[in-house]
Design an enzyme around this catalytic site. Structure first.
Site, PDB file in Angstrom:
ATOM      1  N   LYS A   1     -14.372  -1.416  -4.041  1.00  0.00           N
ATOM      2  CA  LYS A   1     -14.875  -0.967  -2.728  1.00  0.00           C
ATOM      3  C   LYS A   1     -14.197   0.325  -2.337  1.00  0.00           C
ATOM      4  CE  LYS A   1     -10.987  -1.717  -0.269  1.00  0.00           C
ATOM      5  NZ  LYS A   1     -10.188  -0.672   0.323  1.00  0.00           N
TER       6      LYS A   1
ATOM      7  N   ASP B   1      -9.205  -8.298   1.700  1.00  0.00           N
ATOM      8  CA  ASP B   1     -10.407  -7.654   1.161  1.00  0.00           C
ATOM      9  C   ASP B   1     -11.251  -8.600   0.302  1.00  0.00           C
ATOM     10  OD1 ASP B   1      -9.613  -5.301   2.323  1.00  0.00           O
ATOM     11  OD2 ASP B   1      -8.818  -4.421   0.477  1.00  0.00           O
TER      12      ASP B   1
HETATM   13  P1  ATP Z   1      -6.249  -2.399  -1.740  1.00  0.00           P
HETATM   14  O1  ATP Z   1      -7.281  -1.347  -1.736  1.00  0.00           O
HETATM   15  O2  ATP Z   1      -6.789  -3.797  -1.507  1.00  0.00           O
HETATM   16  O3  ATP Z   1      -5.019  -2.098  -0.958  1.00  0.00           O
HETATM   17  P2  ATP Z   1      -5.452  -1.442  -4.285  1.00  0.00           P
HETATM   18  O4  ATP Z   1      -6.738  -1.137  -4.954  1.00  0.00           O
HETATM   19  O5  ATP Z   1      -4.679  -0.300  -3.703  1.00  0.00           O
HETATM   20  O6  ATP Z   1      -5.707  -2.563  -3.225  1.00  0.00           O
HETATM   21  P3  ATP Z   1      -4.758  -3.181  -6.391  1.00  0.00           P
HETATM   22  O7  ATP Z   1      -5.404  -2.575  -7.589  1.00  0.00           O
HETATM   23  O8  ATP Z   1      -5.371  -4.379  -5.771  1.00  0.00           O
HETATM   24  O9  ATP Z   1      -4.503  -2.098  -5.271  1.00  0.00           O
HETATM   25  O10 ATP Z   1      -3.257  -3.447  -6.802  1.00  0.00           O
HETATM   26  C1  ATP Z   1      -2.204  -3.484  -5.878  1.00  0.00           C
HETATM   27  C2  ATP Z   1      -1.088  -4.244  -6.503  1.00  0.00           C
HETATM   28  O11 ATP Z   1      -1.511  -5.599  -6.650  1.00  0.00           O
HETATM   29  C3  ATP Z   1      -0.762  -3.762  -7.920  1.00  0.00           C
HETATM   30  O12 ATP Z   1       0.294  -2.861  -7.896  1.00  0.00           O
HETATM   31  C4  ATP Z   1      -0.411  -5.033  -8.657  1.00  0.00           C
HETATM   32  O13 ATP Z   1       0.981  -5.192  -8.739  1.00  0.00           O
HETATM   33  C5  ATP Z   1      -0.950  -6.172  -7.803  1.00  0.00           C
HETATM   34  N1  ATP Z   1      -2.004  -6.961  -8.478  1.00  0.00           N
HETATM   35  C6  ATP Z   1      -2.036  -8.284  -8.514  1.00  0.00           C
HETATM   36  N2  ATP Z   1      -3.081  -8.731  -9.209  1.00  0.00           N
HETATM   37  C7  ATP Z   1      -3.756  -7.654  -9.651  1.00  0.00           C
HETATM   38  C8  ATP Z   1      -4.913  -7.485 -10.456  1.00  0.00           C
HETATM   39  N3  ATP Z   1      -5.591  -8.532 -10.948  1.00  0.00           N
HETATM   40  N4  ATP Z   1      -5.338  -6.232 -10.707  1.00  0.00           N
HETATM   41  C9  ATP Z   1      -4.655  -5.176 -10.198  1.00  0.00           C
HETATM   42  N5  ATP Z   1      -3.540  -5.299  -9.464  1.00  0.00           N
HETATM   43  C10 ATP Z   1      -3.080  -6.511  -9.181  1.00  0.00           C
END
Ligand code: ATP
Length: 294
Positions: free
Chosen positions: A12, A136
């Site tokens: 998203k 989310d």
């Molecule tokens: P958001 O936009 O919801 O804040 P994001 O896209 O910035 O999330 P994610 O890719 O969800 O960030 O990852 C944030 C942290 O979550 C990562 O640094 C990782 O340590 C942890 N994490 C836990 N499970 C997962 C997963 N399946 N895939 C990616 N990251 C994960």
């Protein structure tokens, strides 16, 4: 019961992300517009005695904190099932990129295991379970275009007036969402409500994509730029291309909205030639869904 199930779990972006001061429970109230993209992780689940997780296409270490495993355990606890599963996630969504990669994976595992284990939970039951894993997750399950309030888990779908063509500048060094919110609080310590998103919601239901010019907004951009001056520089370079440029979620992904797929292709090519890592995507896309089950 099925032998194996494959799910697509889309990323998203937030077209608007307005943030208020933290509530007594520590969460920041939000007024946001979520949009899912046709950029997704592929989640395969197969019958097995124990739960296991393998991530393909990223160097994230798997441990018990991984949202995909936590989603599987939450489903086991909620339903009392003693089935296991081998979960394989092929990542395309940038890790820690502000595109809800972890939440998308949690949503995908909930949908995949609900089918694999024949649990029969409804989408709203999965969303309720998912909201305890991450704010989310309910939107990742639903997809499309939606207004999110409270922590982002209260959703109202919007009927989109048009498709959007995006160029995404991704960065290998991710950002910590809690660190960005902490910096936000330092920069805006006074109590305040999240600003209104009425104008952009009206424009999204209009007939022309040009109506979005000047309306994409993200209150986390300034704190993210404070933490990462390199992202501010990239944003300033990108600003002025396409219809609008916005930081996605808590960054570091920068999203540029273009008038057409052709314009986006040309822009993406130019940015790649400048040495940037660029993805293309179209939104809104369908939410988490099963593509194969047998
Ligand atoms: P958001 O936009 O919801 O804040 P994001 O896209 O910035 O999330 P994610 O890719 O969800 O960030 O990852 C944030 C942290 O979550 C990562 O640094 C990782 O340590 C942890 N994490 C836990 N499970 C997962 C997963 N399946 N895939 C990616 N990251 C994960």
């Amino acid at each position: 019961m099925k032998n194996s199930v494959t799910v697509h779990a889309p990323a998203k972006i937030n077209l608007a992300l307005r943030v208020g001061s933290p509530r007594p429970d520590g969460f920041h109230p939000l007024n946001t517009v979520f949009c899912s993209l046709d950029l997704y992780d592929v989640i395969d689940v197969e019958q097995a005695d124990e739960l296991s997780l393998e991530l393909v296409g990223c160097d994230l270490e798997v441990d018990e904190h991984n949202l995909a495993l936590r989603a599987a355990r939450a489903l086991q606890t909620r339903t009392g099932t003693n089935h296991g599963a081998r979960i394989t996630i092929t990542k395309t969504i940038p890790v820690a990129g502000g595109m809800a990669g972890g939440s998308a994976n949690a949503a995908g595992v909930l949908v995949g295991l609900n089918e694999l284990w024949d649990l029969g939970l409804t989408t709203s039951e999965l969303a309720e379970l998912g909201s305890e894993l991450g704010s989310d997750v309910p939107f990742c399950l639903m997809g499309g275009l939606a207004i999110g309030t409270s922590r982002g888990e209260n959703l109202v779908p919007i009927r989109p007036g048009f498709f959007q063509s995006w160029v995404l500048i991704v960065n290998d060094e991710g950002m910590s969402t809690p660190a960005v919110f902490k910096k936000y609080d330092e920069l805006r310590p006074e109590p305040h409500e999240p600003a209104s998103i009425e104008e952009i919601v009206a424009a999204l239901q209009g007939s022309s994509i040009d109506g979005l010019a000047g309306l994409l907004v993200n209150d986390l951009a300034e704190p993210a730029f404070h933490l990462r001056p390199d992202i501010r520089r990239t944003f300033e370079r990108a600003h002025g291309s396409g219809i609008a440029t916005v930081l996605s979620g808590s960054g570091p992904t920068i999203a540029i909205l273009c008038t057409s797929d052709q314009e986006a292709d040309v822009l993406a090519e130019g940015l790649r030639n400048d040495g940037m890592r660029v993805l293309r995507a179209v939104g809104p896309a369908v939410g988490t869904h099963i593509v194969r089950s047998n």
